[in-house]
Design a protein around this motif. Structure first.
Motif, mmCIF file in Angstrom:
data_model
loop_
_atom_site.group_PDB
_atom_site.id
_atom_site.type_symbol
_atom_site.label_atom_id
_atom_site.label_comp_id
_atom_site.label_asym_id
_atom_site.label_seq_id
_atom_site.Cartn_x
_atom_site.Cartn_y
_atom_site.Cartn_z
ATOM 1 N N HIS A 175 45.938 42.421 33.845
ATOM 2 C CA HIS A 175 44.799 41.906 33.088
ATOM 3 C C HIS A 175 43.481 41.956 33.865
ATOM 4 C CE1 HIS A 175 43.178 39.784 29.691
ATOM 5 N NE2 HIS A 175 42.758 38.776 30.435
ATOM 6 N N LEU A 176 43.557 42.234 35.188
ATOM 7 C CA LEU A 176 42.335 42.102 36.001
ATOM 8 C C LEU A 176 41.909 43.446 36.595
ATOM 9 C CD1 LEU A 176 43.093 38.672 37.778
ATOM 10 C CD2 LEU A 176 41.909 39.090 35.618
ATOM 11 N N LEU A 177 41.742 44.427 35.716
ATOM 12 C CA LEU A 177 41.400 45.785 36.139
ATOM 13 C C LEU A 177 40.260 45.873 37.169
ATOM 14 C CD1 LEU A 177 41.446 48.929 35.925
ATOM 15 C CD2 LEU A 177 40.101 48.693 33.817
ATOM 16 N N PRO A 178 39.141 45.164 37.000
ATOM 17 C CA PRO A 178 38.031 45.339 37.956
ATOM 18 C C PRO A 178 38.444 44.995 39.387
ATOM 19 C CG PRO A 178 37.282 44.188 35.999
ATOM 20 C CD PRO A 178 38.780 44.253 35.906
ATOM 21 N N ALA A 233 46.243 27.631 40.231
ATOM 22 C CA ALA A 233 45.174 28.628 40.165
ATOM 23 C C ALA A 233 45.657 29.938 40.801
ATOM 24 C CB ALA A 233 43.920 28.132 40.874
ATOM 25 N N ARG A 234 46.358 29.804 41.899
ATOM 26 C CA ARG A 234 46.872 31.006 42.549
ATOM 27 C C ARG A 234 47.938 31.666 41.648
ATOM 28 N NH1 ARG A 234 45.764 33.032 47.332
ATOM 29 N NH2 ARG A 234 44.756 31.085 47.963
ATOM 30 N N ALA A 235 48.772 30.823 41.058
ATOM 31 C CA ALA A 235 49.801 31.368 40.154
ATOM 32 C C ALA A 235 49.150 32.080 38.965
ATOM 33 C CB ALA A 235 50.718 30.250 39.666
ATOM 34 N N PHE A 236 48.067 31.507 38.482
ATOM 35 C CA PHE A 236 47.326 32.096 37.341
ATOM 36 C C PHE A 236 46.799 33.492 37.707
ATOM 37 C CE2 PHE A 236 42.953 32.641 35.606
ATOM 38 C CZ PHE A 236 43.266 32.835 34.266
ATOM 39 N N VAL A 237 46.183 33.604 38.876
ATOM 40 C CA VAL A 237 45.653 34.906 39.300
ATOM 41 C C VAL A 237 46.803 35.904 39.459
ATOM 42 C CG1 VAL A 237 44.495 36.157 41.160
ATOM 43 C CG2 VAL A 237 43.591 33.946 40.387
#
Lengths: 516, 471
Positions: B233-236, B141-145
């Motif tokens: 991918h996680l602009l916000p 999960a951490r790798a995904f983020v």
């Protein structure tokens, strides 16, 4: 055309003849038989147009083209629709170019002459009186004397020459090639159709292929069909023939067609099938009819119709005037030819969409090169040929597995040039390039093109190798006759319509003499 | 359509996100906008809810919107949430009363209406670890983020994001990867008229600017694509201040209909009694501007965008939407009476060929056709013309090189026929034929002007000249 007060027949009536198709093959037959007192019903797949609709626009003219889809294969796939196939009362003559050379006598004896192709099962002399009748009735305009046929006379003086014609005439002069004003089935001055409308002289609008607005062009709806209606024929538009009923003796007893979504039948004593060289064989194959010879669909032909284009310093404005107002027949048999048969050359003015379509497809231009070239429209002119195509086994019309909206299988036409066509084409291309250089053209290019629909129900002396006899009568079903370009055993160099009409009148005469 | 942005923004998170994903943005906005984040079924506080398909998620969001009872509002959709937002926008434009106040979209690294291009190996990996042991899950999960950001998030934000992934219902996670992301809403979403801000991260692997241009913008004629630099991918969460700034800007204005103007002298000829009434009405109709939000009928929106790119090279005429006109003709079923036997029916041939062209660009450059520069696009069209454009079926090729050659011949012909039907094109070539006629009450017209002079170098005084010779 006006059908308001025509005679009509009831479904229960048995008429003498049903004619399928009202174009160049059908209309003269309808007129001749009706004028001879027979009861005739003509079934036309397309609508009945009024010339008021002909609006000087190529896209609006789509409605007079046969746009039910056909599948084009082979090494030289042929375009249909606007290229050669019409619909409506009057058939393809509504959009036809009305260029009406007669067949050259040598083309009917091609095999005897060259060992290639086939001989026609009739003599040129058999056709001449019919040519004269058709030309006189239609009001063909042409030169006072015809350089390649000393005795020939046309009923009306030629139509006005246009820019491309002037260029071609000058080029021919410089190369010692004879030329003449083209024989054209349009009236160069006011002309009263026999039992038909008063036709006005050609106004040089250039839209022959989009439907003639003033009756100058001898489409069937202002010539043979009014004559037919005056003599009691009924013309039923929007009737698409799908089949036949046959009696115990095998003869056709009724024609089945769909009209307004309803299947209808017309009982009859005889049938003339005049639907053209694609729909005629398609209908026969669909019904597995009259094909004991196995020849239905075979030997499909389109003319070699290559064009050469160039850009001129002159303002040509090729859209003005009758599009093909000059002809030379010097190459019907060309000096030093390495091929059988020959070709005629005509001058060409072409309206923008048709021309742009050819440039985009044939020259392959796109992007700025395309728009720049189209921008030179008023300085362009072309010449083109109509050249012999020999019958060939590989060129064949078959039924595709794909069906149309009616559930009838679509026609697939495989067509390609053989060695003879390739040689003829190479010869003609060289001649035309030379002519256009002589005329002062720049940026000369060659458009490969196939024209017309010919063959698929060839006539002959023998029912084992032909579909119909030399008069168009089916060998198998003796009350079935075919009158259209499908019966041509070979293509001839001449454009087909005049010969189709002449053969139609000849078939009608034969039918009247023996057929009933 | 410009002006003060509406004051409510419903926010739909990415796969594994939640309402928490918008907290940094809320702080950056500092109350200048009313943010209403929503947990999608299976995520955040809604982890117990089911209904993971796009339509089910859209239903859930609709309920939340109705409950909040906003006046005018926008929807921001982030990645997975964008696909849901687009489905909602379709409903709104189709007249769904519950969504009547929707005035615009903000799509952030959005998953497009078409199936999302997720590489198969990554999809498989993500499916595998979500059901693994806790230790593996926490690690992955951490790798995904981290894999979805350009630079690591602040520790607190990263921990929150990891926690969100871990509390998501694995079934919801797998449902998105297995089906939701693959649902094809391309035709259903069609063309949306509302304004849209389409945001892409410069470092986004799969849903960057190219993907947005190829797959999302075609649905949004009033959309504007902005690439945010230094963001994946996680602009916000990556650049909340930058996103806040973009959200405070006016939404894009509606695209003005473009025109292919008919020169005044040609318009005067059309108006004159040399032109018959049927033709005059027809030419004027053809001169009407094309609707920038034309909704394709035969092709889908993505294919129409490729076709527009093709025609921009084949027949570059600013102001004439040849692609839309062709689509309308394809949909009407009106053909020209024949086709090459090698090709499928016209509409199918266009679809297959446009997809093949796009596949060729992706195979060679890993970019969609619409994203290539002019020279790059021309190169593929030239290959098609030569019969040398070949794309393996495994890479998305649908027509072989011969068929692409036949198709490209049809393309050129279709383009030129639509172009030359337009009165401005006829004017540019100096075509005088339209003026040969006029109206006549007679069935066989008497007294039409036609042309008196037909020879060389003899224009009649009224005949138009081409734009070339006029220069």
């Amino acid at each position: 055309m006006n059908l308001d007060s025509m005679r009509t027949y009831a479904e229960g009536d048995t008429v003498d003849v049903v004619v399928i198709g009202t174009g160049a093959g059908g209309a003269p037959v309808i007129a001749k038989l009706a004028a001879s007192g027979l009861s005739v019903v003509a079934l036309e797949a397309g609508p009945n147009f009024r010339p008021e609709k002909f609006a000087f626009d190529e896209t609006l003219a789509d409605e007079i083209y046969w746009t039910d889809e056909r599948l084009s294969g082979g090494s030289t796939p042929e375009a249909f629709g606007a290229n050669n196939s019409g619909t409506g009362v009057g058939g393809s003559t509504l959009h036809w170019g009305a260029f009406v050379p007669r067949a050259d006598p040598r083309d009917l004896r091609l095999f005897t002459e060259s060992g290639e192709g086939v001989d026609w099962p009739l003599e040129h002399a058999d056709l001449v009186p019919y040519y004269e009748r058709v030309e006189g009735f239609l009001g063909v305009s042409g030169p006072p004397t015809y350089p390649w046929d000393a005795g020939r006379r046309y009923p009306l003086p030629p139509v006005q020459r246009n820019g491309p014609a002037d260029l071609m005439a000058g080029a021919c002069d410089s190369r010692g090639i004879r030329w003449a004003d083209a024989p054209a089935a349009l009236v160069s001055r006011e002309f009263q159709s026999e039992d038909g409308p008063l036709r006005h002289g050609c106004i040089n609008c250039g839209f022959c292929h989009q439907g003639c607005r003033n009756g100058a062009k001898a489409s069937m709806d202002v010539t043979y069909l009014p004559l037919a209606v005056a003599h009691g024929a009924e013309i039923r538009p929007e009737c698409f023939v799908t089949g036949f009923e046959r009696g115990a003796d095998g003869r056709i007893s009724a024609v089945i067609y769909s009209h307004a979504g309803r299947e209808t039948r017309q009982r009859c004593r005889a049938v003339f099938l005049c639907a053209g060289a694609v729909e005629t064989p398609r209908l026969l194959l669909h019904n597995d009819l009259a094909n004991g010879s196995g020849q239905v669909g075979r030997n499909y032909m389109g003319h070699v119709a290559t064009q050469v284009w160039g850009t001129f310093a002159n303002e040509v404005r090729m859209n003005r005037g009758y599009p093909s107002s000059l002809i030379t027949e010097d190459f019907i048999r060309a000096e030093g030819a390495d091929f059988a048969g020959g070709y005629l050359i005509q001058s060409l003015g072409v309206v923008p969409l048709t021309f742009g379509n050819a440039v985009a497809r044939g020259r392959g231009l796109w992007g700025k090169a395309l728009t720049d070239y189209l921008g030179r429209y008023n300085h362009l002119a072309g010449i083109g040929i109509n050249g012999e195509t020999l019958p060939c086994d590989a060129n064949v019309l078959t039924l595709s597995d794909e069906v149309d909206a009616r559930g009838m299988r679509k026609a697939q036409i495989d067509f390609g040039y053989s060695a003879n066509e390739e040689r003829l084409n190479a010869h003609a291309t060289k001649v035309m390039r030379d002519l256009w250089e002589a005329a002062g053209a720049e940026d000369i290019w060659v458009l490969e093109r196939v024209a017309h629909t010919i063959g698929t129900c060839r006539m002959g002396h023998d029912g084992d190798t032909a579909v119909v006899d030399p008069f168009g009568r089916s060998f198998e079903i003796d009350n079935l006759w075919i009158s259209d370009g499908s019966t041509f055993p070979s293509s001839l160099a001449a454009n087909p319509a005049l010969t189709i009409m002449a053969l139609g009148l000849r078939s009608a005469d034969r039918f009247l003499a023996t057929g009933r | 359509m410009t002006g003060r942005p509406p004051d409510t923004l419903f926010c739909l998170h990415f796969l594994g996100g939640s309402t928490r994903s918008w907290e940094a943005l809320a702080r950056a906005l500092d109350g200048t906008l009313r943010l209403v984040p929503i947990d999608l079924p299976g995520f955040g506080a809604a982890r117990g809810d089911t209904g993971y398909g796009i339509d089910a998620m859209a239903d859930a969001v609709t309920e939340a919107i109705v409950a909040a009872a906003p006046g005018s509002f926008r929807i921001a959709g982030h990645s997975m949430g964008a696909k849901v937002a687009l489905a909602l926008a379709r409903r709104a434009e189709d007249g769904d009363d519950q969504l009547a106040g929707l005035s615009g979209l903000v799509l952030i690294s959005g998953s497009p209406p078409s199936p999302e291009p997720i590489p198969e190996d990554r999809r498989a990996k993500m499916l595998a670890w979500i059901d693994a042991d806790d230790e593996t899950r926490a690690k992955e999960a951490r790798a995904f983020v981290r894999a979805n950001v350009a630079a690591n998030l602040p520790a607190e934000a990263e921990d929150g994001a990891v926690e969100d992934v871990l509390r998501a219902a694995p079934e919801a996670w797998k449902a998105w990867l297995n089906s939701g992301s693959n649902e094809d809403h391309c035709r259903r979403v069609g063309t949306l008229r509302m304004p849209a801000l389409v945001l892409a991260g410069s470092e986004d692997a799969d849903l960057g600017a190219d993907a947005q241009a190829a797959l999302t913008l075609p649905h949004l004629p009033n959309g504007r694509l902005v690439t945010v630099e230094g963001v994946a991918h996680l602009l916000p969460m990556e650049k909340p201040e930058e996103l806040a700034r973009l959200l405070r800007e006016p939404m894009p204005a509606s695209a003005e209909p473009k025109t292919f103007p008919v020169p005044a002298d040609y318009a005067a000829l059309i108006a004159s009694d040399r032109v018959n009434s049927r033709l005059r009405a027809t030419l004027r109709q053809r001169a009407e501007p094309d609707d920038p939000a034309y909704a394709p009928k035969a092709l889908d929106a993505v294919e129409l965008a490729i076709l527009r790119a093709v025609f921009a090279r084949v027949l570059p005429v600013p102001g004439l939407d040849i692609a839309a006109r062709l689509d309308a003709r394809l949909a009407s079923g009106g053909g020209d009476g024949w086709r090459f036997v090698a090709l499928p029916p016209d509409a199918q041939a266009y679809q297959a060929a446009l997809r093949t062209l796009d596949a060729a660009a992706r195979a060679a450059h890993e970019r969609p056709f619409v994203a290539l520069d002019e020279a790059g696009q021309d190169a593929f069209l030239t290959l098609a013309q030569k019969g040398e454009l070949s794309v393996p079926e495994s890479l998305g090729g649908r027509l072989d090189a011969d068929r692409m050659r036949f198709w490209f011949e049809d393309v050129r012909a279709d383009a030129v026929r639509l172009y030359l039907a337009h009165p401005a094109a006829l004017a540019s070539i100096g075509f005088s034929g339209i003026g040969a006629g006029g109206d006549s009450p007679e069935p066989l017209a008497a007294g039409l002007p036609g042309f008196h002079s037909t020879g060389l170098d003899s224009p009649e005084s009224w005949e138009p000249r081409s734009s070339e010779s006029a220069r």
